[in-house]
Scaffold this active site. Structure first.
Site, PDB file in Angstrom:
ATOM      1  CD  GLU A  81      -9.051  75.134 -34.050  1.00 14.10           C
ATOM      2  OE1 GLU A  81      -8.755  75.299 -35.245  1.00 14.10           O
ATOM      3  OE2 GLU A  81      -8.287  75.411 -33.116  1.00 14.10           O
ATOM      4  NE  ARG A 109      -5.203  79.532 -34.926  1.00  9.99           N
ATOM      5  CZ  ARG A 109      -5.712  79.643 -36.164  1.00  9.99           C
ATOM      6  NH1 ARG A 109      -6.722  80.451 -36.399  1.00  9.99           N
ATOM      7  NH2 ARG A 109      -5.215  78.943 -37.151  1.00  9.99           N
TER       8      ARG A 109
END
Ligand code: MTE
Ligand code: HPA
Ligand code: MOS
Length: 766
Positions: free
Chosen positions: A706, A304
Site C-alpha cells: 500500500e 487508519r
C-alpha cells in the site's frame, strides 16, 4: 526471484475463477438491484421474470434459511434487502436461470414497489442529522487549545477528496456447489476466504465446517474484495444450498461498478499552527468520512485515517476527530491505503496552504518537521528506526532538489502557455492490521517423499506476488531449489480462521508462518540426518539441496534425506502459527503500539500543465523508498510503480460522480477515466534506500503493497503548483481529483477570487 506468475499471465494460462470448468447442470445467477437509493420496499413483482425463458427460481430475503446478515464489523447489512432499501443497486433478488444471458434478461423484468425516502449523499449532512455508523473517534497529543497562543502563523481551511473505483480487471464473482454431507464449496474471488466462509455459514444457518472456500488467485483486489466479495460468495452459496445445484454468479462490469463500494470520499476541516521558523506546533483536523449505507470496513478505515493524520511529520499538539457518516451510497470499503491516503491528503493540503500564505516552498515546511527517533505518534507509539529524514536527504541529494526547482523556475520563465510544478511527497505508513487480533497467520507445509514441497497459507495471490514470496521463503529456509516448491490454492479447510490478504501484511504474516514451519521441518530432518549418519547435529546444514557438515558436503542430499526420514517414520508435515509480537491498542485511551513497524519514503513529482487547455502530464516521479532487505526486487518495484500510478489516478483523473439521487453517473469506463500506459510518468525512478529492514518484516523485506499509493498525492500538489505558476493570485480549493476541468477553471478564475469547489466531489449533481 522473478514473479512466478508472469509466464502464466502472459500466456493466458493462469487460472482464475472463470477458468474453473463448470459442472453439468450449473445454473447462472444475476442480481436485481434497487432502482432507488432510499425507500420502503413495499413489494416485488416477479411474475414476468419467473415466466421468462430459462428461469428456474428467483430468491429473495424470504428464502434465506439462516440470518440475512453479512455485516462484518457492525451487523447492519442484509444480504438481500428486506423492508427497506438504502442505496441504489442494493441487491434485492437473485435470478437463477439456465444461462447467464437468460438470468440477466429476466432481471430486467423485475419491478420493485418502493416508497421513496430522502436521500443523503453528503457526509456533512449525514453528520448534522446524527447519521453515524459508529461514535466519533478522537486522537490527541499535547494540547492544541493552548498551543495556538504560541503560533506565529495559523492557517485554516478545508480539503475534499473523491472516492475511487477499484477496477480490478476480474469482476466480483463466485462459483458454489453442494458437497457431500450437506455442505457447500465456494470458489470465490475474495481477499478474505474466511470472511466468505463465516458469513455464508451465517446466511445458511449452518456451521462454518459445512462451508469450504477456495481461492486460486484474483485478477486484482486492491481492497475491493477484502469484505465485499462476501456478498457474491454468500449469494452463490445460498442458491446452491437451496436449489441443490451448482451456481455461478459473476458480476458484469456495469453491475460491479454500481453495486460495490469504493474508496471513501472525505470532507475535512483543518487548522494548522506554525512557529516563525516553520515548525509545526499544533494541528486540529475533523474528518467527515462518507461511509455509504452500511458499516462494511468503514470504522477500521476511519481509524487508519486518524493513525495517518500527521503523515510523516511530528506535531507536538494534535487533535484529530473523525466521523463515519451514513449516506445512501453503496457501502464504501477498503482501498489500498485504507483511509491513510485521505488523512495524508489533509495534512499535505494544510502544509501547501501554509506555504502559499507564507510565500515559502512547501518542502521547506515538510523538511523541517520530519519525524525523528524518540518522538511519539499521536497514538502513543514511539518513533523507532525512523527513515523519514534518511529517505528525504537521499531524495534531495540524488535528485538535486534545489537544481530541479531552478530548472522548473526557468522553464516557467521561458514558457507562457506551459507551466511546471514540483512537489515533494514524503510518506510514513504503519504496517499491521490496526485491529491487533487480526495480526496472526498459519502455514501448513508438506514435504512429499520425493522431496517436493506443498505449502498452504491464508495468503491470497492478487497480483502482488505473494505466492512467489512464500515459495522463496520456503526454499531459502529449507535450503532447496524453489522449483521444488508449490503453493496450493488458498483453502479454508487447509488453513482456517485466516485474516484477509490485506493491510500490506500478507507476506509478513503468512511468510513468518511458512518460515516457522520450514525451520521446524529443517531441524527435524537434520536431527534425523545426525542420527542416520552418526554425526554431530551442531554444524549440520542444508544448502543448495546438499547436506553440509561443518561446511563440507555430507553423505546425503535433500532427496535422500527426505526419503530416509520417511522410512524412519519422521513426520514430513508441519503446521505453524505466527502472531506479530508486542502489538496492542487501548481504544479507551486511543493509545498503544498498533504497528509492527513503519515504512518510509520520499517522492519528488513534476507536472506540466498546458495553460491553454487545462490538460497536464505528470512527467517525472523520482523516489527513494525504504524496502528494507528486498528479496524480490522486481516484484517490489512493480508494487511501487503500480501503487504510484493508482495514487496518481485517484488524485487526477478518476472522478467518481453520484448525483443527488444517489445514482452513479460515472458508471462506465467512458465516463470514469483510469490511468493507462500513457499516464505513467515518462521518468519513473525508483531508488532502493539501503536499510537493515525490520525483524518483524519477512526476511527483513518491508511490506510494500500500500505505501507507494501515497506518493501519488505528490501529483496533486505538483499540478497545483504549476497552476499557481500561471496564476499566482489564485488559490484553488483543495479538492481532489484535480481534473483538467478544475485546472482550467483555476487558470481562468476571476482575479483574486479563490475558486470554489464545484461541489462535494462525491455528490455532484448531474
Ligand atoms: N497489487 C496487485 N497487483 N493487485 C492488487 O490487488 N492490492 C494492494 C497491494 N498491491 C493489490 C496489489 C493492496 S490493497 C494490498 S493491502 C496489498 O497489495 C495486499 O497484498 P500484500 O499484503 O501481500 O502486500
Ligand atoms: N488494513 C487493511 N485492512 C484491514 C485493516 C487494516 O488496518 N483492519 C481491518 N482490515
Ligand atoms: Mo488492502 S486496502 O488492505 O486490501
Amino acid at each position: 526471484m522473478h514473479n512466478l506468475d508472469a509466464a502464466g499471465h502472459v500466456r493466458g494460462e493462469s487460472q482464475y475463477l472463470d477458468d474453473i470448468p463448470v459442472q453439468r447442470g450449473t445454473l447462472h445467477a444475476a442480481v436485481f438491484g434497487s432502482p432507488l437509493a432510499h425507500g420502503v420496499l413495499d413489494g416485488l413483482n416477479l411474475q414476468a421474470a419467473r415466466r421468462a425463458p430459462g428461469v428456474v427460481r428467483i430468491l429473495t430475503a424470504e428464502d434465506i434459511p439462516g440470518e440475512n446478515q453479512i455485516g462484518g464489523i457492525v451487523p447492519d447489512e442484509p444480504l438481500l434487502a428486506e423492508g427497506h432499501v438504502h442505496f441504489q443497486s442494493q441487491p434485492v433478488a437473485l435470478v437463477l436461470a439456465e444461462t447467464e444471458a437468460q438470468a440477466r434478461a429476466a432481471v430486467r423484468l423485475i419491478e420493485a414497489d418502493i416508497t421513496p425516502l430522502p436521500v443523503i449523499t453528503d457526509p456533512r449532512v449525514a453528520q448534522a442529522q446524527g447519521e453515524l455508523i459508529v461514535p466519533p473517534r478522537t486522537f490527541r497529543l499535547g494540547d492544541p487549545a493552548t498551543a495556538w497562543a504560541d503560533c506565529a502563523h495559523i492557517i485554516e481551511g478545508t480539503a475534499e477528496n473523491g472516492g475511487q473505483e477499484h477496477l480490478y480487471i476480474e469482476t466480483q464473482g463466485a462459483y458454489a456447489y453442494p458437497t457431500d454431507g450437506g455442505g457447500v464449496r465456494v470458489h470465490s474471488s475474495t481477499q478474505g476466504p474466511t470472511a466468505v466462509q463465516r458469513h455464508t455459514a451465517r446466511v445458511l444457518g449452518t456451521g462454518m465446517h459445512k462451508v469450504e472456500v477456495d481461492v486460486v488467485r484474483l485478477g486484482g483486489g486492491f481492497g475491493g474484495k477484502e469484505d465485499q466479495a462476501t456478498t457474491w460468495g454468500a449469494m452463490a452459496a445460498l442458491a446452491a444450498y437451496v436449489l441443490k445445484k451448482p451456481v455461478k454468479l459473476v458480476l458484469p462490469r456495469h453491475d460491479d461498478l454500481r453495486m460495490t463500494g469504493k474508496r471513501h470520499p472525505y470532507s475535512s476541516d483543518f487548522k494548522l499552527g506554525l512557529s516563525a521558523d516553520l515548525k509545526l506546533l499544533a494541528y486540529e483536523v475533523t474528518f467527515y468520512q462518507n461511509a455509504g449505507a452500511a458499516a462494511d470496513l468503514s470504522p477500521a478505515v476511519l481509524e487508519r485515517t486518524l493513525f495517518h493524520a500527521c503523515n510523516t511529520y511530528f506535531i507536538p499538539n494534535v487533535r484529530a476527530t473523525a466521523y463515519s457518516c451514513r449516506t445512501n451510497l453503496p457501502p464504501n470499503t477498503a482501498f489500498r491505503g485504507f483511509g491513510g491516503p485521505q488523512g495524508m491528503f489533509v495534512i499535505e493540503s494544510a502544509i501547501a496552504q501554509a506555504a502559499e500564505q507564507l510565500g515559502v516552498p512547501a518542502y521547506e515546511i515538510q523538511r523541517r518537521n520530519l519525524l525523528e527517533d524518540g518522538q511519539v505518534f499521536p497514538y502513543g507509539q514511539r518513533v523507532e528506526a525512523c527513515n523519514a529524514g534518511l529517505s528525504w536527504q537521499a531524495a534531495e541529494q540524488k535528485f538535486d532538489l534545489a537544481g530541479w526547482q531552478d530548472e522548473v523556475d526557468s522553464f516557467n520563465n521561458q514558457n507562457a502557455t506551459k507551466k511546471r510544478g514540483l512537489a515533494v511527497m514524503p510518506i510514513c505508513f504503519g504496517i499491521s492490521f490496526t485491529k491487533t487480533a487480526m495480526n496472526q497467520a498459519r502455514a501448513l507445509v508438506h514435504i512429499y517423499t520425493d522431496g517436493s514441497v506443498g505449502i498452504s497459507t491464508g495468503a491470497v495471490e492478487m497480483g502482488q506476488g505473494v505466492n512467489t514470496k512464500m515459495i522463496q521463503v520456503a526454499a531459502r529456509t529449507l535450503g532447496i531449489n524453489p522449483n521444488r516448491v508449490r503453493l496450493e490454492a488458498t483453502n479454508t479447510t487447509r488453513v482456517a480462521n485466516t485474516s484477509p490478504s490485506a493491510a500490506s501484511a500478507t507476506a509478513d504474516l503468512n511468510g513468518k508462518a511458512v518460515e516457522m514451519a520450514c525451520r521446524e521441518l529443517r531441524t527435524r530432518l537434520l536431527r534425523h540426518a545426525a542420527e542416520d549418519l552418526q554425526m554431530n547435529y551442531e554444524g549440520l546444514d542444508i544448502h543448495d539441496e546438499q547436506v553440509l557438515a561443518a561446511g563440507t558436503p555430507a553423505e546425503t542430499d535433500w532427496e535422500k534425506l527426505v526419503s530416509t526420514a520417511y522410512w524412519k517414520r519422521v513426520s514430513l508435515t508441519e503446521n505453524a502459527h505466527y502472531a506479530t509480537p508486542d502489538l496492542w491498542f487501548d481504544q479507551t485511551q486511543e493509545k498503544g503500539h498498533p504497528f509492527a513497524y513503519h515504512v518510509y519514503g520520499t517522492a519528488v513529482v513534476q507536472a506540466t500543465v498546458d495553460a491553454v487547455r487545462g490538460t497536464y502530464d505528470v512527467d517525472a516521479v523520482r523516489l527513494v523508498h525504504d524496502f528494507g532487505q528486498s528479496f524480490t526486487p522486481g516484484i517490489d518495484r512493480g508494487q511501487i510503480e503500480g501503487g504510484l500510478v493508482q495514487g496518481l489516478g485517484w488524485m487526477t483523473m478518476e472522478e467518481l460522480i453520484y448525483n443527488a439521487d444517489g445514482r452513479l453517473l460515472s458508471n462506465a469506463l467512458s465516463t470514469y477515466k483510469v490511468p493507462d500506459l500513457y499516464s505513467v510518468p515518462v521518468v519513473l525512478d525508483v531508488e532502493f534506500l539501503e536499510t537493515p529492514g525490520h525483524p518483524n518484516a519477512i526476511l527483513r523485506a518491508k511490506a510494500v503493497g500500500e505505501p507507494p499509493l501515497m506518493y501519488g498525492l505528490g501529483g496533486y500538489f505538483a499540478i497545483r503548483n504549476a497552476v499557481r505558476a500561471f496564476r499566482p493570485d489564485v488559490r484553488p480549493a483543495f479538492s481532489a481529483p484535480i481534473t483538467p476541468e478544475k485546472v482550467l477553471t483555476s487558470l481562468y478564475a476571476p482575479a483574486k477570487v479563490p475558486v470554489a469547489t464545484a461541489s462535494r466531489a462525491s455528490t455532484m449533481a448531474s
